[in-house]
Design a protein around this motif. Structure first.
Motif, PDB file in Angstrom:
ATOM      1  N   PRO A   1       0.807  -1.234   0.000  1.00 15.09           N
ATOM      2  CA  PRO A   1       0.000   0.000   0.000  1.00 15.09           C
ATOM      3  C   PRO A   1       0.839   1.281   0.000  1.00 15.09           C
ATOM      4  CG  PRO A   1       0.019  -0.956   2.194  1.00 15.09           C
ATOM      5  CD  PRO A   1       0.820  -1.885   1.317  1.00 15.09           C
ATOM      6  N   ASP A   2       2.052   1.254  -0.538  1.00 18.01           N
ATOM      7  CA  ASP A   2       2.871   2.467  -0.503  1.00 18.01           C
ATOM      8  C   ASP A   2       2.874   3.188  -1.860  1.00 18.01           C
ATOM      9  OD1 ASP A   2       4.821   1.184  -2.175  1.00 18.01           O
ATOM     10  OD2 ASP A   2       5.596   0.184  -0.391  1.00 18.01           O
ATOM     11  N   LEU A   3       3.388   4.399  -1.836  1.00 19.07           N
ATOM     12  CA  LEU A   3       3.348   5.260  -3.014  1.00 19.07           C
ATOM     13  C   LEU A   3       4.169   4.678  -4.164  1.00 19.07           C
ATOM     14  CD1 LEU A   3       2.474   8.132  -4.064  1.00 19.07           C
ATOM     15  CD2 LEU A   3       4.768   8.858  -3.455  1.00 19.07           C
ATOM     16  N   LYS A   4       5.344   4.149  -3.836  1.00 18.67           N
ATOM     17  CA  LYS A   4       6.254   3.643  -4.860  1.00 18.67           C
ATOM     18  C   LYS A   4       5.553   2.550  -5.676  1.00 18.67           C
ATOM     19  CE  LYS A   4      10.661   1.493  -4.950  1.00 18.67           C
ATOM     20  NZ  LYS A   4      11.227   0.465  -4.085  1.00 18.67           N
ATOM     21  N   THR A   5       4.900   1.638  -4.959  1.00 19.10           N
ATOM     22  CA  THR A   5       4.226   0.529  -5.638  1.00 19.10           C
ATOM     23  C   THR A   5       3.090   1.056  -6.508  1.00 19.10           C
ATOM     24  OG1 THR A   5       4.727  -0.794  -3.692  1.00 19.10           O
ATOM     25  CG2 THR A   5       3.158  -1.725  -5.262  1.00 19.10           C
TER      26      THR A   5
ATOM     27  N   LYS B   1     -16.119  -4.475   1.030  1.00 14.51           N
ATOM     28  CA  LYS B   1     -15.325  -4.166  -0.149  1.00 14.51           C
ATOM     29  C   LYS B   1     -14.370  -3.018   0.128  1.00 14.51           C
ATOM     30  CE  LYS B   1     -19.200  -1.337  -1.655  1.00 14.51           C
ATOM     31  NZ  LYS B   1     -18.621  -0.011  -1.801  1.00 14.51           N
ATOM     32  N   ASP B   2     -14.911  -1.930   0.750  1.00 13.20           N
ATOM     33  CA  ASP B   2     -14.081  -0.760   1.029  1.00 13.20           C
ATOM     34  C   ASP B   2     -12.941  -1.120   1.979  1.00 13.20           C
ATOM     35  OD1 ASP B   2     -15.881   0.561  -0.542  1.00 13.20           O
ATOM     36  OD2 ASP B   2     -17.031   1.385   1.133  1.00 13.20           O
ATOM     37  N   ARG B   3     -13.188  -2.105   2.836  1.00 10.27           N
ATOM     38  CA  ARG B   3     -12.143  -2.585   3.755  1.00 10.27           C
ATOM     39  C   ARG B   3     -10.844  -2.875   3.006  1.00 10.27           C
ATOM     40  NH1 ARG B   3     -11.050  -5.649   8.009  1.00 10.27           N
ATOM     41  NH2 ARG B   3     -13.088  -5.630   8.997  1.00 10.27           N
ATOM     42  N   TYR B   4     -10.951  -3.555   1.842  1.00  8.64           N
ATOM     43  CA  TYR B   4      -9.745  -3.959   1.114  1.00  8.64           C
ATOM     44  C   TYR B   4      -9.072  -2.767   0.438  1.00  8.64           C
ATOM     45  CZ  TYR B   4     -11.660  -8.309   2.457  1.00  8.64           C
ATOM     46  OH  TYR B   4     -12.163  -9.302   3.238  1.00  8.64           O
ATOM     47  N   ILE B   5      -9.902  -1.861  -0.082  1.00  7.83           N
ATOM     48  CA  ILE B   5      -9.339  -0.662  -0.718  1.00  7.83           C
ATOM     49  C   ILE B   5      -8.573   0.152   0.325  1.00  7.83           C
ATOM     50  CG2 ILE B   5      -9.898   1.489  -1.895  1.00  7.83           C
ATOM     51  CD1 ILE B   5     -12.524   0.011  -2.862  1.00  7.83           C
TER      52      ILE B   5
ATOM     53  N   HIS C   1      -7.316  -0.689   3.253  1.00  9.21           N
ATOM     54  CA  HIS C   1      -6.141  -1.327   3.846  1.00  9.21           C
ATOM     55  C   HIS C   1      -5.032  -1.594   2.814  1.00  9.21           C
ATOM     56  CE1 HIS C   1      -8.917  -2.342   7.192  1.00  9.21           C
ATOM     57  NE2 HIS C   1      -7.826  -2.368   7.925  1.00  9.21           N
ATOM     58  N   GLU C   2      -5.450  -1.931   1.588  1.00  8.84           N
ATOM     59  CA  GLU C   2      -4.453  -2.477   0.665  1.00  8.84           C
ATOM     60  C   GLU C   2      -4.116  -1.586  -0.528  1.00  8.84           C
ATOM     61  OE1 GLU C   2      -5.461  -6.587  -0.200  1.00  8.84           O
ATOM     62  OE2 GLU C   2      -6.272  -6.826   1.818  1.00  8.84           O
ATOM     63  N   ASP C   3      -4.981  -0.631  -0.850  1.00  8.12           N
ATOM     64  CA  ASP C   3      -4.661   0.249  -1.988  1.00  8.12           C
ATOM     65  C   ASP C   3      -5.108   1.687  -1.705  1.00  8.12           C
ATOM     66  OD1 ASP C   3      -3.700   1.041  -4.405  1.00  8.12           O
ATOM     67  OD2 ASP C   3      -5.184  -0.004  -5.633  1.00  8.12           O
TER      68      ASP C   3
ATOM     69  N   ALA D   1      -6.394  -0.073  11.708  1.00  6.24           N
ATOM     70  CA  ALA D   1      -5.196  -0.153  10.863  1.00  6.24           C
ATOM     71  C   ALA D   1      -5.399   0.681   9.604  1.00  6.24           C
ATOM     72  CB  ALA D   1      -4.902  -1.605  10.506  1.00  6.24           C
ATOM     73  N   ALA D   2      -6.598   0.649   9.041  1.00  3.18           N
ATOM     74  CA  ALA D   2      -6.868   1.397   7.810  1.00  3.18           C
ATOM     75  C   ALA D   2      -6.662   2.891   8.027  1.00  3.18           C
ATOM     76  CB  ALA D   2      -8.289   1.124   7.325  1.00  3.18           C
ATOM     77  N   ALA D   3      -7.087   3.395   9.181  1.00  2.37           N
ATOM     78  CA  ALA D   3      -6.924   4.832   9.452  1.00  2.37           C
ATOM     79  C   ALA D   3      -5.446   5.204   9.409  1.00  2.37           C
ATOM     80  CB  ALA D   3      -7.538   5.189  10.802  1.00  2.37           C
ATOM     81  N   LYS D   4      -4.601   4.340   9.988  1.00  7.70           N
ATOM     82  CA  LYS D   4      -3.154   4.611   9.984  1.00  7.70           C
ATOM     83  C   LYS D   4      -2.583   4.506   8.570  1.00  7.70           C
ATOM     84  CE  LYS D   4      -2.107   3.181  14.713  1.00  7.70           C
ATOM     85  NZ  LYS D   4      -2.749   1.986  15.279  1.00  7.70           N
ATOM     86  N   ILE D   5      -3.012   3.470   7.839  1.00  7.20           N
ATOM     87  CA  ILE D   5      -2.491   3.249   6.489  1.00  7.20           C
ATOM     88  C   ILE D   5      -2.867   4.412   5.569  1.00  7.20           C
ATOM     89  CG2 ILE D   5      -2.786   1.774   4.434  1.00  7.20           C
ATOM     90  CD1 ILE D   5      -3.069  -0.607   6.503  1.00  7.20           C
ATOM     91  N   VAL D   6      -4.136   4.843   5.645  1.00  5.95           N
ATOM     92  CA  VAL D   6      -4.573   5.938   4.775  1.00  5.95           C
ATOM     93  C   VAL D   6      -3.877   7.245   5.171  1.00  5.95           C
ATOM     94  CG1 VAL D   6      -6.564   7.282   3.984  1.00  5.95           C
ATOM     95  CG2 VAL D   6      -6.782   4.806   4.270  1.00  5.95           C
TER      96      VAL D   6
END
Lengths: 183, 449
Positions: free
Chosen positions: B27-31, B101-105, B107-109, B139-144
């Protein structure tokens, strides 16, 4: 509702660390139009730090945002996530809603209750109103509404982590893996 | 572990889930940039805002949060030159039972969402946007939030984005466990730091009196993620994937009594309910058969697996003809499910097989709505709890003959009498379960006769 005390008997607002203030100020900077918008994030910050929100916390947050304590108190009492009593060290949330129920979440919930030593009837009585604490103080449990992982039911959260397709027999190992031990 | 199967079904077309199902996708910018990320933002910034809005309209994108409102129309309610601040609020409260569905977006993208937010904000004249994420996704809040910081550092957010003079700040805002905050005006109240009592429409349409009483667009996470893909594919190409009134792909989340539950991304209208449940989800569990299907999140009216749908269709000469089809032959798109008296809603399909008691199933939903009613409107506050108490009593063996009639009358007196659509959401399960499975309710109600 508990009194105006922390675990060691003081008001929570008397033991705010310096970095807490820095974090609170950072949160405020996210809401340039209205400070009041920082209410929920500050309550989260408080609860994450202290474990629950005591009356001194409500007053502190209100003062920080130039609000009346009632403006914060009404949020603490409305939102299911917020609590005014201290929970156990680890919080277990088992999903109660339809897809998880079809997959046996009631059995899972009961197995958790049995394993951590919380009376099921007592736990049920708390639905939406505080959390029961296990006799050793290590656990609290809640039967919560949909956790949005219906395709891998039944699911539960232990602290911040989601666990999927959990069978009742997985409970003891799951608890030993994902919770902090007793002091 | 995830509900998205690694190998897509041949009918699937993964756009929203395209990146995050790639092996090793992070889920990082480079990827994200290595997968072509932020190219559509560059393109968008060279377009005019109205050209972007026209593209979204031409793409026939419908909102993916539940109500299914055409996104381009929603956007066109915002007046470009009204001199007021405009806001974009992304609804990541994902809390409609059956929807995952939004869970995956999130957390992962997360960058897919952030690119969508930046493009949408440019089109709508927004300089401040919030992504509202339910607190059950810590976790999603931190990732986003981390992804926002990365995007800002790379010049995709913040001041003078990509040297164009366009500036945008985006922040994550966490909910606190209340389903009602998925309702857009409730979400706005929550974001303003108040009890999330929904606002009445009219006059409080978010496009007019939204966040801080200024023009605001509230869109679901998945909806916003479609925006970069509309620009990438071109609106015509994007629209063509779906049906005339329902463009692009849709994520359908299937849970309950099927062999292969999961989140599937399919062109809108590409499959019938039968194809979804049998070909994609592997049919019922061994020795069982399907009994009931909730097609669009728990609020959608239930369908009986053996019912026939009577509807009118346009014949070859343009006249309207009567048609009767098996419920399983319904096409999974907005219009087709609306024609069957239910809705595609958030795309959450919950399946019950022949081992399930429908009174118990309804009781589970009634308890949900009783717990989640915000309490603002009397019919909903009192009625949702009353229905839950009645169905609980019936299950506990205390049913009386008048119960089905009484249940229906309570539901009928909530729907249409509340500030927000929660009133309907809470009533439709009771109304539809009673209508579709009267024999089960009658049987349990007369046990004590």
């Amino acid at each position: 509702m508990t009194g105006n005390t922390t675990a060691n008997g003081g008001r929570q607002a008397d033991s705010i660390p310096a970095n807490f203030i820095l974090e609170a100020n950072e949160i405020l900077s996210h809401y340039p139009v209205s400070k009041r918008s920082a209410s929920l994030p500050l309550i989260h910050l408080w609860q994450n730090h202290f474990g629950h929100i005591d009356p001194s916390g409500i007053e502190w947050i209100a003062a920080k945002l130039d609000l009346q304590p009632i403006n914060i108190y009404e949020l603490v009492t409305f939102y299911p996530w917020f609590r005014q009593t201290a929970p156990g060290k680890n919080i277990i949330r088992v999903c109660r809603t339809l897809s998880c129920a079809l997959a046996g979440s009631k059995d899972l919930y009961e197995k958790f209750c049995e394993t951590i030593g919380i009376d099921i009837e007592e736990a049920r009585a708390h639905h939406g109103d505080g959390m029961p604490v296990s006799p050793d103080g290590n656990y609290s449990i809640e039967f919560v509404e949909c956790l949005a992982s219906c395709g891998s039911a039944p699911v539960c959260m232990v602290n911040d982590e989601l666990h999927e397709r959990v069978a009742p027999e997985d409970v003891p190992s799951l608890l030993s893996r994902s919770t902090s031990p007793a002091n | 572990m995830s509900c998205i199967h690694p190998a897509p079904h041949p009918k699937e077309r993964r756009i929203i889930f395209g990146n995050l199902t790639q092996p090793g996708y992070a889920p990082d910018l480079k990827t994200y940039v290595a997968h072509g990320g932020y190219e559509q933002l560059r393109k968008a910034l060279s377009m005019t805002p109205s050209a972007i809005i026209d593209a979204v309209k031409a793409a026939n994108l419908r909102g993916r949060g539940g109500a299914g409102f055409p996104c381009g129309i929603k956007w066109s309610f915002i007046k470009q030159d009204d001199g007021k601040p405009h806001y974009l609020v992304v609804n990541g409260d994902e809390s409609e039972p059956g929807t995952f569905k939004d869970r995956y977006i999130l957390h992962e993208d997360p960058h897919q969402l952030i690119e969508g937010v930046a493009i949408s904000s440019f089109a709508l004249g927004v300089k401040l946007a919030y992504i509202y994420i339910r607190c059950e996704f810590p976790a999603a809040a931190k990732i986003v939030a981390a992804a926002i910081a990365e995007a800002k550092a790379a010049g995709f957010l913040g001041t003078n984005i990509l040297g164009t003079g366009f500036s945008l700040d985006v922040f994550v805002h966490q909910g606190a466990g209340a389903y009602i905050c998925g309702e857009e005006t409730s979400l706005i109240e929550s974001l303003e730091g108040k009890r999330p009592y929904p606002r009445i429409k009219p006059p409080y349409f978010p496009a007019v009196f939204g966040l801080y009483m200024n023009p605001t667009v509230v869109n679901n996470v998945e909806t916003i993620c479609h925006i970069p893909h509309i620009l990438r594919l071109g609106p015509e190409e994007y629209a063509k994937m779906g049906t005339p009134g329902d463009g692009g792909t849709r994520t359908l989340c299937v849970s309950g009594d099927v062999q292969r539950p999961g989140a599937y991304e399919l062109p809108a209208g590409a499959v019938t309910l039968r194809e979804l449940l049998y070909d994609i989800c592997g049919g019922p569990k061994p020795g069982r058969s399907f009994k009931a299907i909730i097609p669009g999140g728990s609020s959608a009216k239930v369908l009986r697996a053996d019912e026939k749908i009577k509807r009118k269709v346009k014949g070859p000469d343009g006249t309207m003809l009567d048609q009767e089809i098996d419920v399983l032959d319904l096409v999974m798109d907005a219009a087709s499910l609306a024609g069957a008296g239910t809705m595609i809603g958030s795309g959450g399909v919950i399946v019950m097989d022949d081992t399930r008691n429908m009174v118990e199933t309804l009781n589970n939903l009634n308890l949900f709505y009783a717990h989640e009613s915000c309490g603002q409107c009397t019919p909903c506050r009192e009625g949702s709890l009353w229905m839950a108490k009645m169905s609980s009593r019936m299950l506990a063996g205390g049913g009386v003959e008048n119960d089905p009639k009484k249940l229906k009358s309570i539901a009928d007196n909530i729907a249409g009498r509340t500030v927000c659509a929660f009133g309907e959401a809470a009533s439709w399960p009771t109304q539809s379960f009673l209508e579709k499975f009267p024999e089960e309710f009658a049987a349990i109600a007369t046990k004590n006769k």
